[in-house]
Write a protein that holds these residues in place. Structure first.
Motif, PDB file in Angstrom:
ATOM      1  N   VAL A  34      22.001  15.697   8.145  1.00 15.51           N
ATOM      2  CA  VAL A  34      22.231  14.968   6.898  1.00 15.51           C
ATOM      3  C   VAL A  34      23.691  14.527   6.815  1.00 15.51           C
ATOM      4  CG1 VAL A  34      22.253  15.116   4.372  1.00 15.51           C
ATOM      5  CG2 VAL A  34      20.384  16.161   5.674  1.00 15.51           C
ATOM      6  N   TYR A  35      24.603  15.433   7.144  1.00 14.25           N
ATOM      7  CA  TYR A  35      26.030  15.136   7.012  1.00 14.25           C
ATOM      8  C   TYR A  35      26.477  14.021   7.957  1.00 14.25           C
ATOM      9  CZ  TYR A  35      31.015  15.830   6.413  1.00 14.25           C
ATOM     10  OH  TYR A  35      32.338  15.633   6.147  1.00 14.25           O
ATOM     11  N   LEU A  36      25.764  13.844   9.056  1.00 13.72           N
ATOM     12  CA  LEU A  36      26.091  12.766   9.988  1.00 13.72           C
ATOM     13  C   LEU A  36      26.128  11.407   9.298  1.00 13.72           C
ATOM     14  CD1 LEU A  36      23.985  13.696  13.147  1.00 13.72           C
ATOM     15  CD2 LEU A  36      26.455  13.334  13.118  1.00 13.72           C
ATOM     16  N   PHE A  37      25.276  11.249   8.291  1.00 19.05           N
ATOM     17  CA  PHE A  37      25.144   9.947   7.641  1.00 19.05           C
ATOM     18  C   PHE A  37      25.836   9.914   6.281  1.00 19.05           C
ATOM     19  CE2 PHE A  37      21.763  10.255  10.722  1.00 19.05           C
ATOM     20  CZ  PHE A  37      21.776   9.009  11.319  1.00 19.05           C
ATOM     21  N   LYS A  38      26.874  10.723   6.149  1.00 19.15           N
ATOM     22  CA  LYS A  38      27.625  10.766   4.897  1.00 19.15           C
ATOM     23  C   LYS A  38      28.125   9.392   4.458  1.00 19.15           C
ATOM     24  CE  LYS A  38      31.688  12.773   2.655  1.00 19.15           C
ATOM     25  NZ  LYS A  38      32.785  13.760   2.733  1.00 19.15           N
ATOM     26  N   PRO A  39      28.725   8.566   5.335  1.00 20.37           N
ATOM     27  CA  PRO A  39      29.229   7.263   4.860  1.00 20.37           C
ATOM     28  C   PRO A  39      28.145   6.400   4.231  1.00 20.37           C
ATOM     29  CG  PRO A  39      30.120   7.772   7.025  1.00 20.37           C
ATOM     30  CD  PRO A  39      29.070   8.793   6.748  1.00 20.37           C
ATOM     31  N   GLN A  40      26.998   6.292   4.889  1.00 22.57           N
ATOM     32  CA  GLN A  40      25.912   5.467   4.356  1.00 22.57           C
ATOM     33  C   GLN A  40      25.302   6.071   3.096  1.00 22.57           C
ATOM     34  OE1 GLN A  40      26.317   6.366   7.541  1.00 22.57           O
ATOM     35  NE2 GLN A  40      25.598   4.804   8.982  1.00 22.57           N
ATOM     36  N   LEU A  41      25.118   7.372   3.107  1.00 23.73           N
ATOM     37  CA  LEU A  41      24.488   8.025   1.960  1.00 23.73           C
ATOM     38  C   LEU A  41      25.359   7.926   0.718  1.00 23.73           C
ATOM     39  CD1 LEU A  41      23.024  11.198   3.725  1.00 23.73           C
ATOM     40  CD2 LEU A  41      21.719   9.323   2.716  1.00 23.73           C
ATOM     41  N   GLU A  42      26.664   8.172   0.872  1.00 22.69           N
ATOM     42  CA  GLU A  42      27.537   8.101  -0.294  1.00 22.69           C
ATOM     43  C   GLU A  42      27.721   6.661  -0.760  1.00 22.69           C
ATOM     44  OE1 GLU A  42      30.141  12.116  -0.455  1.00 22.69           O
ATOM     45  OE2 GLU A  42      31.156  10.352   0.353  1.00 22.69           O
ATOM     46  N   GLN A  43      27.734   5.718   0.152  1.00 21.42           N
ATOM     47  CA  GLN A  43      27.826   4.317  -0.248  1.00 21.42           C
ATOM     48  C   GLN A  43      26.618   3.921  -1.099  1.00 21.42           C
ATOM     49  OE1 GLN A  43      30.399   2.339   0.287  1.00 21.42           O
ATOM     50  NE2 GLN A  43      29.495   0.499  -0.632  1.00 21.42           N
ATOM     51  N   TRP A  44      25.453   4.473  -0.757  1.00 19.86           N
ATOM     52  CA  TRP A  44      24.230   4.200  -1.526  1.00 19.86           C
ATOM     53  C   TRP A  44      24.225   4.971  -2.845  1.00 19.86           C
ATOM     54  CZ3 TRP A  44      20.123   7.936  -2.115  1.00 19.86           C
ATOM     55  CH2 TRP A  44      19.031   7.444  -2.834  1.00 19.86           C
ATOM     56  N   MET A  45      24.601   6.248  -2.805  1.00 16.88           N
ATOM     57  CA  MET A  45      24.536   7.110  -3.986  1.00 16.88           C
ATOM     58  C   MET A  45      25.551   6.691  -5.046  1.00 16.88           C
ATOM     59  SD  MET A  45      24.114  10.791  -2.055  1.00 16.88           S
ATOM     60  CE  MET A  45      24.215  11.742  -3.547  1.00 16.88           C
ATOM     61  N   TYR A  46      26.757   6.294  -4.614  1.00 17.44           N
ATOM     62  CA  TYR A  46      27.837   5.983  -5.549  1.00 17.44           C
ATOM     63  C   TYR A  46      28.196   4.498  -5.529  1.00 17.44           C
ATOM     64  CZ  TYR A  46      28.155  11.023  -4.859  1.00 17.44           C
ATOM     65  OH  TYR A  46      27.861  12.362  -4.743  1.00 17.44           O
ATOM     66  N   HIS A  47      27.209   3.685  -5.250  1.00 19.07           N
ATOM     67  CA  HIS A  47      27.438   2.247  -5.128  1.00 19.07           C
ATOM     68  C   HIS A  47      28.119   1.673  -6.366  1.00 19.07           C
ATOM     69  CE1 HIS A  47      26.332  -2.047  -5.423  1.00 19.07           C
ATOM     70  NE2 HIS A  47      26.488  -2.054  -4.105  1.00 19.07           N
TER      71      HIS A  47
END
Length: 443
Positions: A34-47
């Motif tokens: 899960v942590y591998l995709f932190k940049p994409q996930l946070e960009q989506w979560m905190y858009h």
């Protein structure tokens, strides 16, 4: 020690290490994927907090921070992140009633977009679980111990996997799908483990570099020997603001070299955050940097950036009164081992080579999870009733070679050494003296 006894001894250590640490390895694999995709996930979560519309020139950092301090008069500003491009919000990290809060600000209008308690960052929770099981120092030691024993699992597993006959590929380089369920489970454990063993070892070693005991000692040793990072990046204190009176006031010659008192600096005013940001731009710091504010009168501003590629790393310390650059450490200043460590960490995090790096890391994590699960399944299917199912323990006289190997591991990894001593004491005082335990553990 004959080959059979050696094989049996390694199998026994592999068995127990796998049985004990498989659950932790499974946790590391899942949280790491899960942590591998932190940049994409946070960009989506905190858009909504991250993205702004470009509207001309950005306001100076001091104006944005003033907006935040006006809205949060009781807060202390700790960090400032200007944003890496025209459509990225600025971030002001504050200490609010003892908690760390990130305030997102539109850099063009100064309007506050939103706020986020840093304790509520979901991906950071995965990171915390991955690194310390959310148990603080105790969890860090458990994870480090699991990682160290993973190395033993990999080494012993390679020996157990190594083909004993010539020309055999089935069950060695590809699973046997038509030899029964037990053989298939065994192959689904051993064959994938062989294919990703080098990647597993790489992830374990680079992950250990962050650990609280082994990692800190390695970093200290490398830094002190001059072969790792420069001081004050991972270990060592940052330089202090050693201001001379002549630098900030017109005084008689005799007083020019007196140190400015550190007790509040007698009201002398530090340089503005705008000056620090301008300095960062002049130094061509990678744009994802953040400015860490000094906490004490003798403290310094620190510009820190851990970008996707190791070559862009930078740590800069700036005197808070004169604005002088006290230290400017870049990747090019790292010694060879420091460069290797920096590169290894960014690859471990899935950043160095972009999306292919993330996908490769994900595949390895899936493989590790499958190996751990198939190993547990293999044990459960083969376990005799009323016993743990461990291979028979050879006599102590037949374990000399293995004992030397384990002792070397114990010296290299102190937590392994501590657990080995604990296991030997438990075995000598309890297991071998109680018949029920001897039977259950096949001692």
């Amino acid at each position: 020690m004959n080959n059979i006894s050696f094989y049996q001894t390694l199998w026994r250590w592999h068995f127990y290490a796998g049985l004990i640490f498989a659950p932790f390895i499974l946790i590391l694999a899942v949280t790491g994927s899960v942590y591998l995709f932190k940049p994409q996930l946070e960009q989506w979560m905190y858009h909504d907090d991250y993205v702004v519309e470009a509207q001309g020139s950005k306001l100076p950092a001091s104006s944005l921070i003033a907006k935040v301090t006006d809205a949060y008069p009781e807060a202390q500003v700790r960090k400032y992140r200007p944003g890496e491009d025209a459509e990225r919000s600025a971030e002001v990290k504050i200490n609010l009633k003892g908690e760390s809060v990130t305030v997102f600000v539109n850099p063009y209008s100064g309007n506050i977009i939103g706020e986020l308690n840093d304790n509520d960052r979901l991906i950071d929770k995965f990171e915390e679980f991955h690194g310390e099981l959310m148990l603080g120092k105790t969890g860090d030691r458990i994870v480090e111990l699991a990682a160290c024993w993973s190395i033993i699992l990999i080494v012993t597993g390679i020996y157990l996997w190594f083909p004993k006959g010539k020309g055999k590929l089935a069950g060695v380089v590809f699973p046997r799908f038509k030899r029964g369920r037990k053989n298939l489970i065994r192959d689904l454990h051993a064959v994938p483990a062989f294919w990703i063993s080098a990647a597993m070892l790489f992830l374990v070693i680079t992950g250990l570099l962050w650990s609280g005991l082994w990692g800190t000692n390695v970093q200290n040793l490398a830094t002190n020997a001059g072969v790792g990072y420069p001081p004050s990046i991972w270990v060592g204190s940052a330089p202090s603001s050693t201001v001379k009176t002549k630098d900030i006031a017109d005084v008689p010659w005799a007083a020019q070299n007196l140190d400015v008192p550190t007790s509040g600096m007698q009201g002398y005013i530090p340089v503005s955050i705008d000056h620090i940001v301008t300095t960062a731009e002049k130094l061509n710091i990678y744009p994802t940097y953040e400015v860490i504010f000094p906490k004490k009168a003798e403290g310094v501003y620190t510009i820190s950036v851990f970008p996707p590629k190791a070559k862009d790393e930078a740590t800069v310390h700036i005197d808070q009164y004169t604005g002088a650059v006290l230290a400017d450490y870049r990747y090019i200043h790292y010694a060879p081992i420091g460069k290797l460590m920096a590169w290894g960490i960014t690859v471990h995090k899935g950043l160095e080579y972009g999306l292919p790096n993330q996908i490769a890391g994900l595949l390895v994590c899936i493989g590790i999870a499958g190996i751990a699960a198939s190993g547990m399944m293999l044990w459960w299917k083969r376990k005799p009733s009323g016993q743990l199912g461990a291979p028979k323990a050879p006599g102590l006289k037949k374990m000399k070679v293995v004992a030397v190997i384990l002792a070397l591991f114990g010296l290299l990894f102190p937590l392994v050494g501590a657990t080995l001593i604990a296991v030997l004491v438990l075995d000598w005082l309890v297991i071998r003296r109680v018949r029920m335990f001897r039977t259950f553990f096949n001692a």
